[in-house]
Write a protein that holds these residues in place. Structure first.
Motif, PDB file in Angstrom:
ATOM      1  N   GLU A  45       0.817  -1.211   0.000  1.00 37.50           N
ATOM      2  CA  GLU A  45       0.000   0.000   0.000  1.00 37.50           C
ATOM      3  C   GLU A  45       0.852   1.263   0.000  1.00 37.50           C
ATOM      4  N   VAL A 101      -4.717   1.247 -15.497  1.00 38.35           N
ATOM      5  CA  VAL A 101      -4.630   0.033 -14.670  1.00 38.35           C
ATOM      6  C   VAL A 101      -5.966  -0.693 -14.666  1.00 38.35           C
ATOM      7  N   SER A 102      -7.059   0.058 -14.475  1.00 34.56           N
ATOM      8  CA  SER A 102      -8.388  -0.571 -14.458  1.00 34.56           C
ATOM      9  C   SER A 102      -8.683  -1.258 -15.781  1.00 34.56           C
ATOM     10  N   SER A 114       5.040   8.192  -9.584  1.00 33.59           N
ATOM     11  CA  SER A 114       4.597   7.294 -10.658  1.00 33.59           C
ATOM     12  C   SER A 114       5.735   6.590 -11.391  1.00 33.59           C
ATOM     13  N   LEU A 156      -0.449  -5.878 -11.330  1.00 31.59           N
ATOM     14  CA  LEU A 156      -1.447  -4.815 -11.154  1.00 31.59           C
ATOM     15  C   LEU A 156      -2.747  -5.311 -10.550  1.00 31.59           C
ATOM     16  N   SER A 191      -1.617   5.085 -15.490  1.00 35.80           N
ATOM     17  CA  SER A 191      -2.599   5.831 -14.698  1.00 35.80           C
ATOM     18  C   SER A 191      -3.617   4.860 -14.101  1.00 35.80           C
ATOM     19  N   GLU A 192      -4.406   5.345 -13.149  1.00 39.01           N
ATOM     20  CA  GLU A 192      -5.433   4.500 -12.532  1.00 39.01           C
ATOM     21  C   GLU A 192      -6.412   3.984 -13.575  1.00 39.01           C
ATOM     22  N   PHE A 193      -6.773   4.841 -14.533  1.00 37.69           N
ATOM     23  CA  PHE A 193      -7.688   4.418 -15.593  1.00 37.69           C
ATOM     24  C   PHE A 193      -7.056   3.307 -16.430  1.00 37.69           C
TER      25      PHE A 193
END
Length: 794
Positions: A605, A692-693, A640, A666, A688-690
């Motif tokens: 984390e 990664v999703s 990052s 991931l 980016s988080e997007f």
């Protein structure tokens, strides 16, 4: 019966006054783990001294019993059990009680807080958690054992207790004799064995891993294996010729299925005579071994303790001339029936006789033998009682207990044979690490030999049992599974090195990851290999990916090598860990230190991770002189950007020039990768988080579609029908008086178990008319057709 007030004084309470002359300090107040309200008539608190290291205590029934106790065969250095720590040792959190009943049976009771979970008891079938179970330590040839078998091939009078708060306490009953371990009473440990014996406690410590490490400081760590020994081993009930052995291994190579070792069962011998080769079927073993070595395969050969009683057979003649055989009470050599027929048995309790055997092993190894498989060393006989009479005499050396009857040495016979075999391999070549596998053993056997789960069956029940036992220990799918194993070999080899040095377990139950989570304590199909979590399925109709896996707290990221399959386990890596991975090779000899190295990284984390890799020559003892490379890798995210580098190294081995492949997990099996050079810092940018999703969703969908197109292995657990037989998978339970009998109801089937119902603290006492043999067990496992008479003896 004793008066209630006296019973209160005799309960386990740390207020108890130290006996006169005791060196043991006593605390003034009882701890939270004190054993109160014990129900043993005339039970008394045991006297104690601190030993070994902080948190370890020895308990004896009296000061006199401590002085009179025989040497320890479980401790790697027996004298360390006798040395009292004088300063800064602390006080025990719990003091056992002991009572003496009947014919010198010593019963020990340890009461722990409500909600305690029990594990351990050594090689035991049935569930991983031993709470509510009872085991008898009496090494037994238990072919086709079931989940209720109470005595298997090895004896480990040891219990690991996980307390309600997650702290852990280990308890060792340091006796070689037949010992009852009774965990049926809630949060209570009971031991019962003949004669006085020390109790050793380890902890309570914060984690079970700390308890196991502390135990290893007493009994020793695992012998460091050769790297090839961690590869795949091909073994079955005998190959009939050297030609067939070579055919099998060449087929492995042709089909691209990894394999490092092939095993030779007793059919290689001349009439089952140990240290011989059949002149027709294995006429030139050295040539066969050379051919195996040329294609990267080692060979392991079986040696049993039973030596055929036959004049003219060089092993029998030499043993008789050197007076090495176990004796009967009348002084004549004991003769028992095993595979060759009438046999005599070396008395491994004598160093002189162990040396005699070791020299035979040394000469045997000169045929090109790479390892030795010790079987039938409980010792097992083909008679109904399965072993030799307890009245037999061993001429043991004074430093292990002296002259004793067989009941004293039965449980350590296999360990002493394995020790002698190990020493014979060292005698032949001091530059190679011996490989010995033993069926029978005692706690401490890991110093000399590996072990396996005995004569199990090829069915789903035994597959399920094998997972908890190991923790306590379709062609294409096999190929995928083995390639996966070989890719993980750098990590597994590192775990063995750490276990050898520190005593931490290579494989551990899931609850080791979070001892405070009580839901993890009963999980048997998931286990840990360091930070790697392996989730398997032992259900015949459900793949691992279809099972609901309970995971410990924290981040656990799934991954594979593009090899996911319904019949393969699901793999997770703990957040904060770096996993070293190798190439998919066919055998260990194909690999070199210059091969590409891969690191799988699971960030925690805080965006950090660390891992370790041990490398050396893969054999020999150069690593003990510093000829190794131990690398600590770290990864960290800054703005990052992920950086992966070597934090520090140990050892004198020079880092090879090799490529480094790094993959950041991931989630959902998705990962991003980068390349670099090992030893240099590698940088790459996190998505980016997007992004990664999107990567995770795509990966999960691909995995789902791939698994849907793969057909699982069909269940082949159905017995093949034969003319005149009726087959059924439903056990039939018969009851007669106080007995339950479970049988598989087909002609040629077998008795699964025979159990006496009111079993409390009673023994099953076998009455056999042949040669006066005796046998003790809680549950009998027999082939159909055996007849025995029993009476209950308290």
């Amino acid at each position: 019966r004793i008066h209630a007030s006296k019973a209160k004084r005799l309960s386990v309470c740390t207020k108890a006054r130290a006996p006169a002359g005791s060196s043991s300090p006593r605390p003034s107040e009882p701890s939270s783990l004190s054993c109160r309200h014990a129900r043993f008539d005339m039970a008394a608190a045991m006297v104690w001294v601190p030993i070994l290291e902080d948190g370890v205590f020895r308990f004896d029934v009296s000061e006199a019993a401590r002085v009179a106790a025989g040497p320890s065969l479980s401790f790697a250095e027996p004298r360390r059990r006798e040395v009292v720590l004088r300063d800064g040792a602390g006080r025990p959190a719990v003091v056992p009680e002991c009572e003496v009943v009947g014919d010198d049976v010593h019963r020990v009771l340890i009461k722990l807080p409500s909600g305690t979970s029990f594990y351990g008891t050594g090689e035991a079938s049935g569930p991983l958690e031993r709470t509510g179970k009872r085991v008898f330590t009496w090494n037994t040839d238990a072919w086709g054992y079931g989940s209720g078998t109470t005595s298997l091939y090895q004896s480990h009078p040891w219990v690991l207790s996980i307390l309600p708060d997650g702290k852990s306490l280990g308890v060792l009953a340091d006796t070689t004799r037949r010992c009852e371990i009774d965990l049926r009473q809630e949060s209570t440990i009971k031991f019962a064995a003949l004669s006085a014996y020390p109790i050793i406690t380890f902890g309570p410590f914060d984690t079970p891993a700390q308890v196991v490490a502390s135990l290893s400081h007493a009994i020793g760590t695992v012998s460091m294996p050769s790297k090839w020994a961690l590869g795949y081993h091909q073994c079955r009930f005998s190959y009939k010729s050297s030609e067939r052995v070579l055919e099998v291994i060449r087929t492995f190579r042709e089909k691209g299925i990894p394999c490092d070792v092939v095993w030779m069962d007793i059919d290689y011998m001349d009439g089952f005579r140990c240290f011989t080769f059949d002149n027709n079927r294995f006429a030139d073993p050295k040539s066969m071994v050379d051919d195996l070595h040329s294609i990267g395969c080692k060979s392991i050969w079986m040696l049993d303790p039973g030596i055929k009683e036959e004049k003219g057979y060089f092993v029998y003649d030499g043993g008789s001339e050197n007076d090495v055989w176990i004796k009967k009470a009348d002084g004549s050599p004991f003769i028992g029936e095993v595979w060759p027929g009438d046999c005599v048995f070396p008395d491994f309790t004598s160093e002189r006789i162990r040396t005699w055997w070791a020299r035979l092993v040394r000469d045997f190894i000169s045929n090109g033998v790479d390892g030795i498989w010790n079987d039938m060393n409980e010792p097992a006989m083909t008679t109904t009682t399965k072993t030799m009479p307890e009245s037999n005499i061993h001429r043991g050396d004074a430093d292990i207990g002296g002259v004793q009857n067989h009941s004293y040495y039965h449980n350590v016979y296999g360990m002493l044979m394995a020790r002698s075999t190990y020493e014979g391999m060292v005698m032949y070549n001091t530059e190679k690490r011996p490989f010995v596998l033993t069926r029978a053993g005692f706690i401490g056997s890991q110093r000399y030999a590996a072990t396996w789960t005995g004569d199990n069956l090829s069915n789903w029940e035994h597959l399920h049992m094998s997972l908890s036992m190991v923790l306590q220990l379709c062609e294409e799918v096999c190929r995928l599974a083995l390639l996966r194993r070989y890719r993980l070999l750098p990590h597994i080899y590192t775990l063995f090195y750490v276990s050898h040095k520190k005593g931490t377990p290579v494989a551990a139950p899931l609850f080791f990851a979070d001892p405070q989570d009580t839901e993890l304590r009963k999980i048997e199909t998931t286990f840990l290999l360091g930070p790697l979590l392996v989730c398997a399925s032992t259900l015949p109709d459900k793949g691992a990916h279809e099972c609901a896996h309970k995971l410990p707290n924290g981040i656990w990221l799934p991954f594979d090598f593009g090899d996911s399959h319904p019949d393969l386990p699901v793999l997770y890596l703990r957040g904060g860990a770096i996993l070293p991975v190798g190439l998919p090779i066919q055998h260990v000899g194909e690999a070199s230190l210059g091969d590409d190295l891969s690191l799988l990284v699971a960030l925690d984390e805080n965006g950090k991770a660390e891992g370790v890799l041990f490398e050396d020559a893969g054999d020999g003892y150069g690593f003990t002189q510093g000829d190794y490379l131990l690398t600590y890798y770290v990864a960290e995210v800054h703005s990052s950007v992920v950086s992966v580098k070597v934090l520090k190294t140990e050892g004198s081995l020079k880092r090879p020039k090799r490529n480094l492949n790094i993959s950041i997990l991931l989630g959902g099996g998705a990962m991003i990768s980068s390349r670099g050079v090992d030893g240099e810092e590698v940088h790459f940018t996190m998505p980016s988080e997007f992004e990664v999703s999107s990567l995770v969703a795509t990966s999960e969908l691909d995995l789902k579609e791939r698994l849907e197109t793969i057909r699982p292995i069909p269940d082949m657990d159905e017995p093949s029908g034969q003319e005149g037989t009726e087959l059924s998978k439903t056990l039939i339970v018969l009851k007669s008086g106080d007995w339950f009998l479970k049988i598989v109801p087909w002609i040629g089937g077998r008795i699964i178990s025979m159990t006496h119902v009111p079993s409390d603290s009673q023994w099953l006492h076998s009455r056999i008319e042949i040669h006066g043999y005796e046998e003790y067990s809680g549950t009998e496992y027999r082939s159909a057709g055996c007849i025995e008479e029993y009476k209950i003896v308290r």
